[in-house]
Every structure is written in structure tokens, then in C-alpha cells.
Design a protein around this motif. Structure first.
Motif, mmCIF file in Angstrom:
data_model
loop_
_atom_site.group_PDB
_atom_site.id
_atom_site.type_symbol
_atom_site.label_atom_id
_atom_site.label_comp_id
_atom_site.label_asym_id
_atom_site.label_seq_id
_atom_site.Cartn_x
_atom_site.Cartn_y
_atom_site.Cartn_z
ATOM 1 N N SER A 1 29.594 48.856 42.759
ATOM 2 C CA SER A 1 30.589 47.536 43.125
ATOM 3 C C SER A 1 29.118 47.322 44.502
ATOM 4 C CB SER A 1 31.411 48.675 43.888
ATOM 5 O OG SER A 1 32.345 47.563 44.976
ATOM 6 N N LEU B 1 36.323 48.170 37.282
ATOM 7 C CA LEU B 1 35.903 47.287 38.202
ATOM 8 C C LEU B 1 34.959 46.323 37.539
ATOM 9 C CD1 LEU B 1 35.268 47.376 41.365
ATOM 10 C CD2 LEU B 1 32.288 48.130 40.694
ATOM 11 N N CYS B 2 35.431 46.207 36.411
ATOM 12 C CA CYS B 2 34.513 44.810 35.656
ATOM 13 C C CYS B 2 35.828 44.199 35.502
ATOM 14 C CB CYS B 2 33.688 44.972 34.427
ATOM 15 S SG CYS B 2 32.461 46.111 34.835
ATOM 16 N N ILE C 1 29.088 37.925 43.413
ATOM 17 C CA ILE C 1 30.781 37.393 42.903
ATOM 18 C C ILE C 1 29.742 36.267 44.483
ATOM 19 C CG2 ILE C 1 32.679 36.979 43.753
ATOM 20 C CD1 ILE C 1 32.470 39.690 42.824
ATOM 21 N N LYS C 2 29.169 36.861 45.023
ATOM 22 C CA LYS C 2 29.138 35.785 46.289
ATOM 23 C C LYS C 2 27.883 34.329 47.095
ATOM 24 C CE LYS C 2 30.805 38.946 50.177
ATOM 25 N NZ LYS C 2 30.594 40.487 50.973
ATOM 26 N N ASP D 1 40.408 50.826 46.549
ATOM 27 C CA ASP D 1 39.029 50.427 46.863
ATOM 28 C C ASP D 1 38.641 51.696 48.204
ATOM 29 O OD1 ASP D 1 39.834 48.137 46.377
ATOM 30 O OD2 ASP D 1 40.481 47.173 48.812
ATOM 31 N N ARG E 1 38.793 44.441 37.203
ATOM 32 C CA ARG E 1 38.844 43.365 38.711
ATOM 33 C C ARG E 1 38.496 42.486 38.505
ATOM 34 N NH1 ARG E 1 39.304 46.805 42.006
ATOM 35 N NH2 ARG E 1 38.353 48.147 41.665
ATOM 36 N N ASN E 2 37.494 42.951 38.960
ATOM 37 C CA ASN E 2 37.077 41.737 39.301
ATOM 38 C C ASN E 2 36.306 40.085 38.983
ATOM 39 O OD1 ASN E 2 34.930 42.329 42.241
ATOM 40 N ND2 ASN E 2 35.118 44.455 40.841
ATOM 41 N N SER E 3 36.708 40.357 37.649
ATOM 42 C CA SER E 3 36.975 39.293 36.211
ATOM 43 C C SER E 3 38.044 38.717 36.570
ATOM 44 C CB SER E 3 36.743 39.741 35.687
ATOM 45 O OG SER E 3 35.780 40.556 34.484
ATOM 46 N N ASN E 4 37.692 36.723 37.249
ATOM 47 C CA ASN E 4 38.647 35.795 37.386
ATOM 48 C C ASN E 4 38.381 34.431 36.657
ATOM 49 O OD1 ASN E 4 36.548 34.695 39.190
ATOM 50 N ND2 ASN E 4 37.362 36.059 40.235
ATOM 51 N N LEU F 1 27.839 44.395 42.813
ATOM 52 C CA LEU F 1 29.256 43.029 41.729
ATOM 53 C C LEU F 1 29.172 42.416 42.922
ATOM 54 C CD1 LEU F 1 31.038 45.378 39.378
ATOM 55 C CD2 LEU F 1 28.447 44.020 39.357
ATOM 56 N N ASN F 2 29.536 43.015 43.993
ATOM 57 C CA ASN F 2 30.097 41.523 45.416
ATOM 58 C C ASN F 2 28.595 41.152 45.119
ATOM 59 O OD1 ASN F 2 32.228 42.796 45.700
ATOM 60 N ND2 ASN F 2 31.867 44.576 47.295
#
Length: 287
Positions: A202, A166-167, A209-210, A148, A169-172, A205-206
Motif C-alpha cells: 500500500s 487495493l489495485c 501515485i504521489k 483504511d 480502489r487506487n485505479s482512476n 502504491l502511494n
């Protein structure tokens, strides 16, 4: 009967001449007075014009000095922010390197010696097995922290691989980050350049998400005339991009400062409470 003609006397001629001279003098005086009035009026107009000219120059100089002071303050502030960012990134790299090269190596070595000892002496112990699990868990945790701080993939293989990872790991199940790049995957830039862009993306992308409530986001890269162009688009709720000062929690102004240091361009297209989402475009000279 013929009219008699009286001869004009010298006195009369003199009187006529004096009257003509007097009339001429009066006319000259009037002309002189008129000329003087014009000169005075013109002088007054010139004085007023000069006053306004000097006032304009004075105000213009004051405005220039004010702008210069503001620019100087802004440059000082930008330098402070950039210095803080550079120091932070340098410290991140040092900590990541220390964790990976020292602490993780010690944990691996301890686990290796423990395995050799239990194998050599054929020891079956629940406590030793728990100790092995704890060492493995600590090793994995420190590896994740180190990743990280400064991703190993970024250092070893470069920006393109790191952003693709990074893409992933952040996908869910809530949001999917799709990645595309026309830049060859083995392309490498300077280490600082890659680190700065990685942390900028990064952070963006955060934010998605937020704050965005988006289901999908697309990150694309390409080069054009020695310019690296990164476009990030999501299908979220958006925000008022013209009021960045009111949404400082997004960290967008800090990102703008960091891109400005790279002599790049940072633009946002977004509208509050619309379904058009948000588009971010970063354009920086290739380093």
C-alpha cells in the motif's frame, strides 16, 4: 754450480706458525663480526616485522570493535523501528476493530430503531429523514476509515483478495493498477504476515501515485520454493535508486527495515529522468 740450501731454523718455523695462527684468528674474528652483523640485521628486520604485525592486529581489532559497535547500534535502531511499526499496526487493528464492532454497530442500531419508530407511527418528517441520512453518512465514513486502517477484505479473505481490491480502489483516470497472481486466491498466511505485506505494498502504491507520474503500474505475485515474490513495476519518471538517503520522503528505508524483519529481500531498479520506470522486487519466506 748447485745452489746451497739453508736449513730453516726453529725460530723461523715458530714465526711462520704464529703468522698463520694470527691470520686464522683475524679470519675467525671477521667471520664472527660478519655473523654478528647478520644476526643484528635479521633481528632488526624481525623487530620491524613484529611491530607491523602487532600494529596490524591492533588496528584490525579496533576496526572489528568499531564494526561491532556499529552493528549493535544498527540492531538497536532496527529494533526500535520495528517495535514502533508493530505497535502502530497493532493499534491500527484495535482502532479498526473498535470502529467496526462498536461505533458502527451503534450507528446501525440507532438507524434501525429510528426506521422502526417512523414506520410504526407512520411519521413523515424532513428532520427525521435528515437524521437518517446523517447516520448513514457517518456509518459509511467510519466504515471507510476502518477499512483504511485494516481492510475487512484482508482479515476475512486474505492477502491476495486484499491486494487485488487495493489495485482496483487506487485505479482512476490518471493511473491504472493492474494485478496478477499465480498464487491461488484462497491462499492464507499468518495474520501478521499478511498485514505487514499489505501495508508495505500500500505504501509503495502511494509512492507511485504521489511521485512517479506514471500512467500504468503492474503488481504481480507468485510463490517459488517457499518464497513469496511481489514485483511492482510502473512506467513513471524514475529516480536514483542508489541515493535512498536523499529521498527518505519516499519511506523506502522504513520499508527496507520492515522487509528485513521478515528475513526478506528488497531491491529497486530505477534511473532518474528516464522512461524505463521503476521496478521493485520483494522476496520473503512464506509464513
Amino acid at each position: 754450480m748447485a745452489l746451497s740450501q739453508h736449513p730453516v731454523s726453529a725460530q723461523e718455523l715458530k714465526t711462520v706458525s704464529e703468522n698463520q695462527k694470527r691470520t686464522s684468528t683475524v679470519s675467525q674474528i671477521k667471520l664472527e663480526q660478519l655473523r654478528n652483523k647478520k644476526v643484528v640485521s635479521l633481528s632488526a628486520v624481525l623487530i620491524v616485522l613484529l611491530f607491523f604485525l602487532f600494529y596490524f592486529v591492533y588496528q584490525n581489532n579496533r576496526l572489528k570493535q568499531k564494526i561491532k559497535r556499529k552493528d549493535t547500534k544498527q540492531k538497536i535502531l532496527l529494533n526500535i523501528i520495528n517495535t514502533g511499526i508493530d505497535s502502530h499496526e497493532t493499534e491500527q487493528k484495535k482502532i479498526a476493530s473498535f470502529l467496526h464492532d462498536n461505533v458502527n454497530s451503534l450507528l446501525s442500531s440507532a438507524g434501525l430503531h429510528l426506521n422502526v419508530f417512523t414506520t410504526k407511527h407512520n411519521i413523515q418528517s424532513e428532520e427525521i429523514q435528515k437524521a437518517k441520512n446523517i447516520l448513514t453518512e457517518a456509518h459509511d465514513l467510519l466504515r471507510d476509515i476502518s477499512h483504511d486502517l485494516v481492510p475487512t477484505l484482508l482479515v476475512r479473505f486474505g492477502l491476495i483478495y486484499a491486494l487485488e481490491d487495493l489495485c482496483e480502489r487506487n485505479s482512476n483516470s490518471s493511473i491504472q493498477f493492474k494485478f496478477s497472481s499465480s498464487v491461488p486466491t484462497d491462499t492464507r498466511y499468518s495474520e501478521k504476515f499478511e498485514m505487514k505485506l499489505y501495508f508495505i505494498v500500500s505504501e509503495l502504491l502511494n509512492n507511485i501515485i504521489k511521485h512517479s507520474e506514471a500512467q500504468t503500474a503492474q503488481i504481480s505475485l507468485h510463490e517459488n520454493r517457499n518464497q513469496l515474490i511481489i514485483i511492482i513495476h510502473d512506467n513513471g519518471k524514475g529516480f536514483d535508486a542508489e541515493k535512498l538517503n536523499e529521498i527518505e520522503g519516499f519511506g523506502l528505508n522504513r520499508i527496507r527495515v520492515r522487509i528485513k524483519k521478515l528475513k526478506g529481500i528488497f531491491s529497486i531498479i530505477s534511473r532518474a529522468n528516464e522512461n524505463t520506470g521503476t521496478s521493485v522486487k520483494i522476496k520473503v519466506p512464506v509464513s
